[in-house]
Design an enzyme around this catalytic site. Structure first.
Site, PDB file in Angstrom:
ATOM      1  N   ARG A 170       0.857  -1.180   0.000  1.00  0.00           N
ATOM      2  CA  ARG A 170       0.000   0.000   0.000  1.00  0.00           C
ATOM      3  C   ARG A 170       0.900   1.239   0.000  1.00  0.00           C
ATOM      4  NH1 ARG A 170      -2.150  -3.488   3.992  1.00  0.00           N
ATOM      5  NH2 ARG A 170      -4.264  -4.231   3.544  1.00  0.00           N
ATOM      6  N   LYS A 200      -2.548  -2.385   7.919  1.00  0.00           N
ATOM      7  CA  LYS A 200      -3.622  -1.859   8.748  1.00  0.00           C
ATOM      8  C   LYS A 200      -3.557  -2.481  10.135  1.00  0.00           C
ATOM      9  CE  LYS A 200      -6.663  -0.977   4.806  1.00  0.00           C
ATOM     10  NZ  LYS A 200      -7.958  -1.282   4.159  1.00  0.00           N
ATOM     11  N   HIS A 272      -2.309   2.686  -6.035  1.00  0.00           N
ATOM     12  CA  HIS A 272      -3.074   1.475  -5.744  1.00  0.00           C
ATOM     13  C   HIS A 272      -3.264   0.621  -6.999  1.00  0.00           C
ATOM     14  CE1 HIS A 272      -4.722  -0.118  -2.087  1.00  0.00           C
ATOM     15  NE2 HIS A 272      -5.820  -0.524  -2.697  1.00  0.00           N
ATOM     16  N   ARG A 275      -0.695  -1.952  -6.951  1.00  0.00           N
ATOM     17  CA  ARG A 275      -1.025  -3.024  -5.999  1.00  0.00           C
ATOM     18  C   ARG A 275      -2.041  -3.987  -6.629  1.00  0.00           C
ATOM     19  NH1 ARG A 275      -1.380  -4.451  -0.449  1.00  0.00           N
ATOM     20  NH2 ARG A 275      -3.503  -4.864   0.318  1.00  0.00           N
ATOM     21  N   HIS A 298      -4.046  -9.086   3.495  1.00  0.00           N
ATOM     22  CA  HIS A 298      -5.491  -9.118   3.710  1.00  0.00           C
ATOM     23  C   HIS A 298      -5.809 -10.006   4.908  1.00  0.00           C
ATOM     24  CE1 HIS A 298      -6.499  -8.046  -0.757  1.00  0.00           C
ATOM     25  NE2 HIS A 298      -6.268  -6.987  -0.016  1.00  0.00           N
ATOM     26  N   TYR A 307      -9.909 -10.580  -6.691  1.00  0.00           N
ATOM     27  CA  TYR A 307      -8.981 -10.560  -7.819  1.00  0.00           C
ATOM     28  C   TYR A 307      -9.174 -11.763  -8.729  1.00  0.00           C
ATOM     29  CZ  TYR A 307      -6.571  -6.834  -5.344  1.00  0.00           C
ATOM     30  OH  TYR A 307      -6.271  -5.652  -4.712  1.00  0.00           O
TER      31      TYR A 307
END
Length: 328
Positions: A170, A200, A272, A275, A298, A307
């Protein structure tokens, strides 16, 4: 019972244009008084539009007539990952912000404050599964080859973009890196090159670095970063700006945009996008979805499986175009 509108919150931002600030305040007064929006909604709109104002200021846009559809589109696309310079927003917050910006431009056009409405065909995201936007390997290669020059900042630009595509990081993870987060071998034959990324919730993961990105990083660390760091007060940050401080997300966006324009890639790209392309190209190459999940950081494989819908759609298109009895 009728709802009593609260006063429109003031938009104050010393770094941005007073023309934009006053024009935004006019809109907030309009929706607060004439449309009777609730105080909480007004406060949310004020935050959203302050963010938009700061984005425009960072793009050196100070006049209403200078705002184009491209500015609005870039801002809207950057909301979900913070590439516009703010914090990453969830789907509902992105939709609210886009609605606020659309309302703002419509108001300006109706009031004769601007000649056109550049946000007229920019729509908020819809609830449901959204397919990530990826670009082809060919376009990524063109962008990476167009990035950078043999100068300190040029070496940084090439290393940054190669790193983003190589690791799927990210943008916030990349600009937050310190030099010590890299684990680089003495040579390509001495083992894998790795980086510690903090995603995150400050969740740490280890991601390999490809050979192209490694060579670009080594060139930057040897010939670029020492020159840049000497211009500042000293920082452990990996990627530095021209003044020797940690580079910003908005600057990386600008670097990528310039490389895409130099490569004559027509698709609108953001950090992004690299990514998304990283994940899509891995899956198209046969990588297991669980491995891609770990590389992307994730929490749930369900997020990564979006994806697989992209690659499945590509397969359908190829099949329809190539099989003699696919269509009848």
């Amino acid at each position: 019972m009728a709802r009593t509108p609260g006063p429109a919150p003031a938009v104050t931002s010393p770094e941005t244009s007073s023309v934009l600030a006053r024009s935004i305040q006019d809109y907030l007064l309009h929706v607060g008084v004439e449309r009777g929006l609730a105080a909480n909604t007004l406060q949310a709109y004020a935050r959203d539009l302050r963010r938009y104002e700061e984005f425009l200021a960072a793009a050196h846009v100070t006049e209403l007539g200078h705002i184009t559809r491209h500015h609005v589109s870039e801002f809207a696309q950057g909301l979900s990952d913070g590439a516009d310079g703010g914090s990453a927003l969830g789907l509902r917050s992105v939709a609210r912000t886009v609605v606020a910006v659309r309302g703002l431009h419509k108001f300006w056009a109706l009031e004769g404050m601007s000649d056109a409405d550049p946000a007229a065909d920019i729509h908020p995201p819809q609830a449901g599964q959204r397919l990530p936007k990826a670009i082809s390997v060919y376009d990524v290669t063109r962008i990476l080859e167009a990035a950078g020059t043999d100068t300190p900042t040029g070496l940084r630009d090439a290393a940054m973009l190669e790193f983003l595509y190589s690791t799927g990081a990210r943008i916030s993870e990349a600009v937050g890196l310190d030099v010590d987060d890299l684990v680089l071998p003495e040579s390509l034959d001495d083992g894998p090159s790795l980086v510690r990324l903090f995603g995150k919730g400050s969740k740490e993961r280890i991601v390999p670095i490809g050979s192209y990105a490694l060579r670009a990083l080594e060139a930057y660390l040897v010939r670029g970063r020492p020159v840049l760091v000497a211009k500042g007060a000293g920082t452990p940050a990996l990627f530095l700006n021209a003044r020797g401080g940690r580079i910003s997300r908005q600057s990386v966006w600008t670097i990528l945009k310039a490389a895409a324009e130099a490569a004559q890639v027509q698709t609108v790209v953001s950090p992004h996008t690299l990514r998304h392309s990283f994940a899509t190209h891995l899956l198209e190459g046969g990588a297991d979805v669980r491995v891609v999940q770990e590389l992307l950081g994730h929490a749930s494989v369900t997020t990564t499986q979006v994806y697989t819908l992209v690659t499945a759609e590509t397969l359908r298109e190829v099949y329809a175009a190539a099989h003699p009895r696919a269509l009848g």
